[in-house]
Design an enzyme around this catalytic site. Structure first.
Site, PDB file in Angstrom:
ATOM      1  N   GLU A 153       4.221   4.386   5.500  1.00  0.00           N
ATOM      2  CA  GLU A 153       4.747   5.082   6.670  1.00  0.00           C
ATOM      3  C   GLU A 153       5.572   4.124   7.536  1.00  0.00           C
ATOM      4  O   GLU A 153       5.417   2.902   7.429  1.00  0.00           O
ATOM      5  CB  GLU A 153       3.571   5.613   7.512  1.00  0.00           C
ATOM      6  CG  GLU A 153       2.731   6.688   6.821  1.00  0.00           C
ATOM      7  CD  GLU A 153       3.370   8.080   6.883  1.00  0.00           C
ATOM      8  OE1 GLU A 153       4.573   8.192   7.201  1.00  0.00           O
ATOM      9  OE2 GLU A 153       2.660   9.057   6.597  1.00  0.00           O
ATOM     10  N   ASN A 189       9.974  11.664   7.520  1.00  0.00           N
ATOM     11  CA  ASN A 189      10.153  10.483   8.380  1.00  0.00           C
ATOM     12  C   ASN A 189      10.583   9.256   7.571  1.00  0.00           C
ATOM     13  O   ASN A 189      10.552   8.137   8.070  1.00  0.00           O
ATOM     14  CB  ASN A 189       8.853  10.183   9.148  1.00  0.00           C
ATOM     15  CG  ASN A 189       7.698   9.834   8.208  1.00  0.00           C
ATOM     16  OD1 ASN A 189       7.845   9.879   6.984  1.00  0.00           O
ATOM     17  ND2 ASN A 189       6.563   9.478   8.772  1.00  0.00           N
ATOM     18  N   HIS A 217       9.038   8.131   4.793  1.00  0.00           N
ATOM     19  CA  HIS A 217       7.972   7.396   4.092  1.00  0.00           C
ATOM     20  C   HIS A 217       8.163   7.469   2.580  1.00  0.00           C
ATOM     21  O   HIS A 217       8.662   8.451   2.045  1.00  0.00           O
ATOM     22  CB  HIS A 217       6.568   7.837   4.519  1.00  0.00           C
ATOM     23  CG  HIS A 217       6.110   9.173   4.025  1.00  0.00           C
ATOM     24  ND1 HIS A 217       5.668  10.170   4.865  1.00  0.00           N
ATOM     25  CD2 HIS A 217       6.001   9.682   2.767  1.00  0.00           C
ATOM     26  CE1 HIS A 217       5.319  11.215   4.140  1.00  0.00           C
ATOM     27  NE2 HIS A 217       5.508  10.960   2.875  1.00  0.00           N
ATOM     28  N   ASP A 219      -0.090   7.417  -4.906  1.00  0.00           N
ATOM     29  CA  ASP A 219      -0.908   7.426  -3.709  1.00  0.00           C
ATOM     30  C   ASP A 219      -2.020   8.469  -3.840  1.00  0.00           C
ATOM     31  O   ASP A 219      -2.026   9.272  -4.779  1.00  0.00           O
ATOM     32  CB  ASP A 219      -0.042   7.672  -2.457  1.00  0.00           C
ATOM     33  CG  ASP A 219       0.952   8.820  -2.618  1.00  0.00           C
ATOM     34  OD1 ASP A 219       0.873   9.570  -3.603  1.00  0.00           O
ATOM     35  OD2 ASP A 219       1.819   8.972  -1.736  1.00  0.00           O
TER      36      ASP A 219
HETATM   37  C1  GLP Z   1       3.573  13.147   0.468  1.00  0.00           C
HETATM   38  C2  GLP Z   1       3.534  11.993  -0.499  1.00  0.00           C
HETATM   39  C3  GLP Z   1       4.905  11.435  -0.784  1.00  0.00           C
HETATM   40  C4  GLP Z   1       5.908  12.536  -1.042  1.00  0.00           C
HETATM   41  C5  GLP Z   1       5.963  13.470   0.140  1.00  0.00           C
HETATM   42  C6  GLP Z   1       6.987  14.571  -0.003  1.00  0.00           C
HETATM   43  O1  GLP Z   1       3.481  12.780   1.785  1.00  0.00           O
HETATM   44  N1  GLP Z   1       2.702  10.936  -0.051  1.00  0.00           N
HETATM   45  O2  GLP Z   1       4.801  10.576  -1.898  1.00  0.00           O
HETATM   46  O3  GLP Z   1       7.168  11.975  -1.249  1.00  0.00           O
HETATM   47  O4  GLP Z   1       4.675  14.028   0.263  1.00  0.00           O
HETATM   48  O5  GLP Z   1       6.387  15.792  -0.270  1.00  0.00           O
HETATM   49  P1  GLP Z   1       7.188  17.092  -0.631  1.00  0.00           P
HETATM   50  O6  GLP Z   1       7.771  16.873  -1.968  1.00  0.00           O
HETATM   51  O7  GLP Z   1       6.152  18.186  -0.663  1.00  0.00           O
HETATM   52  O8  GLP Z   1       8.200  17.303   0.417  1.00  0.00           O
END
Ligand code: GLP
Length: 254
Positions: free
Chosen positions: A143, A136, A138, A67
């Site tokens: 989402e 949440n 995702h 992403d």
């Molecule tokens: C972002 C990304 C996700 C990832 C999430 C978790 O929102 N789009 O792909 O899984 O962050 O992030 P973290 O590892 O910092 O908790």
């Protein structure tokens, strides 16, 4: 599904990087779709270290990102492209021709999504996808929603995700409210999907996954229940009360 319970984030980095390295050995042409966020940092650190001390060949691997924020380019230090270069690509011996990234600055975002889908189609399905998990539920930037768009698309980032990701941005910066993301179809078709989660703030989402058997677009993570080759690697804090159970049941978990 397999769950690997680790003592801490450091051990998770070791276990997950070993798994990736193993994939590189088994399939030197693997197409891998890789995540950003705080969770994968120890994984990339360990992976880089292991690659440096091995003679593994990387030159036929293909790398994609999951992403990207709309409006941020590869030179912005909060873009996911920047992150992957900083933590992985610049640290290992791979050529730019092996790397395919979503362009958050594309003039026409729909065209950019189509371009990405065509590039995914050209490699077939991903051999390996790894991701963290949003609080949440995702996956990438899919989402919670009324419905999913199956392939790469523009996604409205949920307010709770914007809030959670604020910590990475400077105080005077605005977190983008849109992203480009691969869709659940490409995630479900990946030959292997590995989810990593660390820390007490992931305990609730992991608990929800195990407590709520329904599959719903309101909880994107629930779709992973149907993935035929799904491994979760969690640290002790993210496991919550199931830590001992996972430690004692290293095989398939229903
Ligand atoms: C972002 C990304 C996700 C990832 C999430 C978790 O929102 N789009 O792909 O899984 O962050 O992030 P973290 O590892 O910092 O908790």
């Amino acid at each position: 599904m397999r769950v690997i319970a680790c003592e801490n984030a450091h051990q998770l980095g070791d276990v997950a990087s070993e798994l990736i390295l193993d994939l590189f050995v088994q399939n030197p042409e693997a197409a891998c779709c890789l995540p950003t966020g705080s969770t994968p940092i120890p994984v990339y650190q360990a992976l880089v270290e292991k690659i440096r001390t091995s003679d593994i060949k990387l030159n036929e691997l293909k790398f994609f990102n999951l992403d990207e924020y709309v409006g941020l380019g590869v030179h912005h230090n909060q873009s996911y492209a920047y992150f992957l270069f900083e933590h992985l690509f610049s640290q290992i011996n791979v050529d730019s021709s092996q790397i395919t990234l979503l362009n958050g600055l594309a003039a026409d975002l729909d065209v950019e999504c189509t371009r990405y889908n065509q590039l995914i189609d050209a490699i077939g399905n991903f051999d390996f996808v790894m991701d963290g998990i949003g609080v949440n539920g995702h996956i990438a930037f899919n989402e919670p929603a009324e419905f999913f768009i199956p392939r790469t698309h523009i996604s409205a980032i949920a307010p709770s995700t914007i809030e959670a990701n604020k910590r990475f941005f400077a105080q005077d910066e605005t977190v983008p409210d849109q992203a480009l993301t691969i869709g659940l179809e490409d995630i479900m078709k990946a030959k292997r999907f590995v989810l990593i989660a660390t820390g007490a703030n992931k305990k609730a989402v992991i608990e929800r996954f195990f407590n709520e058997p329904e599959i719903t677009t309101q909880f994107p993570m629930s779709f992973l229940r149907m993935h035929p080759n799904f491994t979760m690697i969690l640290d002790k804090e993210a496991c919550g009360s199931r830590y001992d159970y996972f430690r004692n049941h290293v095989g398939e978990i229903k």
